[in-house]
Design a protein around this motif. Structure first.
Motif, PDB file in Angstrom:
ATOM      1  N   GLN A  82     -11.810  -8.779  -1.397  1.00 16.06           N
ATOM      2  CA  GLN A  82     -11.101  -9.899  -0.770  1.00 16.06           C
ATOM      3  C   GLN A  82     -11.383 -11.213  -1.486  1.00 16.06           C
ATOM      4  O   GLN A  82     -10.492 -12.053  -1.625  1.00 16.06           O
ATOM      5  N   GLU A  83     -12.609 -11.400  -1.959  1.00 17.24           N
ATOM      6  CA  GLU A  83     -12.956 -12.635  -2.677  1.00 17.24           C
ATOM      7  C   GLU A  83     -12.155 -12.747  -3.979  1.00 17.24           C
ATOM      8  O   GLU A  83     -11.611 -13.804  -4.296  1.00 17.24           O
ATOM      9  N   LEU A  84     -12.072 -11.643  -4.725  1.00 11.69           N
ATOM     10  CA  LEU A  84     -11.307 -11.656  -5.973  1.00 11.69           C
ATOM     11  C   LEU A  84      -9.836 -11.938  -5.694  1.00 11.69           C
ATOM     12  O   LEU A  84      -9.212 -12.750  -6.370  1.00 11.69           O
ATOM     13  N   TYR A  85      -9.271 -11.264  -4.686  1.00 10.15           N
ATOM     14  CA  TYR A  85      -7.869 -11.502  -4.341  1.00 10.15           C
ATOM     15  C   TYR A  85      -7.628 -12.964  -3.977  1.00 10.15           C
ATOM     16  O   TYR A  85      -6.638 -13.571  -4.390  1.00 10.15           O
ATOM     17  N   ALA A  86      -8.536 -13.571  -3.221  1.00 13.26           N
ATOM     18  CA  ALA A  86      -8.387 -14.963  -2.808  1.00 13.26           C
ATOM     19  C   ALA A  86      -8.471 -15.906  -4.009  1.00 13.26           C
ATOM     20  O   ALA A  86      -7.632 -16.810  -4.163  1.00 13.26           O
TER      21      ALA A  86
ATOM     22  N   PHE B 236      -8.992 -17.114 -16.390  1.00 13.37           N
ATOM     23  CA  PHE B 236      -8.750 -15.844 -15.724  1.00 13.37           C
ATOM     24  C   PHE B 236     -10.023 -15.009 -15.698  1.00 13.37           C
ATOM     25  O   PHE B 236     -10.418 -14.490 -14.663  1.00 13.37           O
ATOM     26  N   PHE B 237     -10.682 -14.876 -16.858  1.00 12.79           N
ATOM     27  CA  PHE B 237     -11.875 -14.028 -16.915  1.00 12.79           C
ATOM     28  C   PHE B 237     -13.078 -14.666 -16.238  1.00 12.79           C
ATOM     29  O   PHE B 237     -13.998 -13.952 -15.833  1.00 12.79           O
ATOM     30  N   ALA B 238     -13.067 -15.970 -16.062  1.00 15.79           N
ATOM     31  CA  ALA B 238     -14.118 -16.601 -15.258  1.00 15.79           C
ATOM     32  C   ALA B 238     -14.002 -16.130 -13.808  1.00 15.79           C
ATOM     33  O   ALA B 238     -15.007 -15.987 -13.108  1.00 15.79           O
ATOM     34  N   ILE B 239     -12.777 -15.861 -13.361  1.00 19.53           N
ATOM     35  CA  ILE B 239     -12.548 -15.338 -12.010  1.00 19.53           C
ATOM     36  C   ILE B 239     -12.773 -13.828 -11.995  1.00 19.53           C
ATOM     37  O   ILE B 239     -13.480 -13.306 -11.137  1.00 19.53           O
ATOM     38  N   GLN B 240     -12.168 -13.117 -12.932  1.00 19.29           N
ATOM     39  CA  GLN B 240     -12.220 -11.651 -12.977  1.00 19.29           C
ATOM     40  C   GLN B 240     -13.629 -11.130 -13.229  1.00 19.29           C
ATOM     41  O   GLN B 240     -14.032 -10.120 -12.677  1.00 19.29           O
ATOM     42  N   GLY B 241     -14.363 -11.794 -14.085  1.00 18.99           N
ATOM     43  CA  GLY B 241     -15.673 -11.278 -14.488  1.00 18.99           C
ATOM     44  C   GLY B 241     -15.515 -10.369 -15.691  1.00 18.99           C
ATOM     45  O   GLY B 241     -14.605 -10.538 -16.494  1.00 18.99           O
ATOM     46  N   ASP B 242     -16.410  -9.403 -15.817  1.00 15.24           N
ATOM     47  CA  ASP B 242     -16.395  -8.510 -16.971  1.00 15.24           C
ATOM     48  C   ASP B 242     -15.054  -7.806 -17.097  1.00 15.24           C
ATOM     49  O   ASP B 242     -14.411  -7.471 -16.105  1.00 15.24           O
ATOM     50  N   GLY B 243     -14.639  -7.570 -18.317  1.00 11.47           N
ATOM     51  CA  GLY B 243     -13.389  -6.873 -18.589  1.00 11.47           C
ATOM     52  C   GLY B 243     -12.846  -7.295 -19.929  1.00 11.47           C
ATOM     53  O   GLY B 243     -13.506  -8.007 -20.687  1.00 11.47           O
ATOM     54  N   GLU B 244     -11.642  -6.854 -20.219  1.00  9.34           N
ATOM     55  CA  GLU B 244     -11.005  -7.248 -21.465  1.00  9.34           C
ATOM     56  C   GLU B 244      -9.505  -7.168 -21.322  1.00  9.34           C
ATOM     57  O   GLU B 244      -8.975  -6.513 -20.427  1.00  9.34           O
ATOM     58  N   GLY B 245      -8.834  -7.852 -22.207  1.00  4.48           N
ATOM     59  CA  GLY B 245      -7.378  -7.872 -22.232  1.00  4.48           C
ATOM     60  C   GLY B 245      -6.923  -8.516 -23.511  1.00  4.48           C
ATOM     61  O   GLY B 245      -7.712  -8.762 -24.422  1.00  4.48           O
TER      62      GLY B 245
END
Length: 108
Positions: free
Chosen positions: A16-20, A90-99
């Motif tokens: 829910q936090e990520l969605y918000a 975007f990645f500051a919100i998403q956290g770890d990952g790549e795109g």
């Protein structure tokens, strides 16, 4: 300049936090007139390839899920630096990952 921003299968499961947080970010981009489209993509799909005149069709899901694109945003910004900054945010919100960020050519 238009850029397609993609997210591969994330490390952080959505909550829910990520969605918000992501909802606020999307709303900000929408109000600024930068966001053209955004959406999530199904993990399954169909991969089509062609080699030496032979077309191969393979249905997913795919074994390398970390390489599977699960969401995208199409943005219209002044330059590549602006697109990179949106990617950083975007990645500051998403956290770890790549795109990826890819410039989109063609009629607007």
């Amino acid at each position: 300049m238009r850029f397609l921003m993609t997210l591969n299968a994330p490390v952080r499961p959505p909550d829910q936090e990520l969605y918000a947080e992501m909802g606020r970010f999307v709303e900000e981009l929408s109000r600024a007139g930068v966001l053209i489209a955004t959406g999530g993509l199904a993990l399954d799909g169909t991969h089509v390839s062609s080699k030496a005149g032979k077309v191969t069709v393979v249905d997913g899901p795919y074994p390398e899920t970390k390489e599977t694109i699960i969401s995208f945003a199409l943005v219209d910004v002044a330059d590549k630096a602006a697109a990179v900054e949106l990617g950083r945010r975007f990645f500051a919100i998403q956290g770890d990952g790549e795109g990826d960020l890819r410039q989109v050519y063609g009629p607007e």
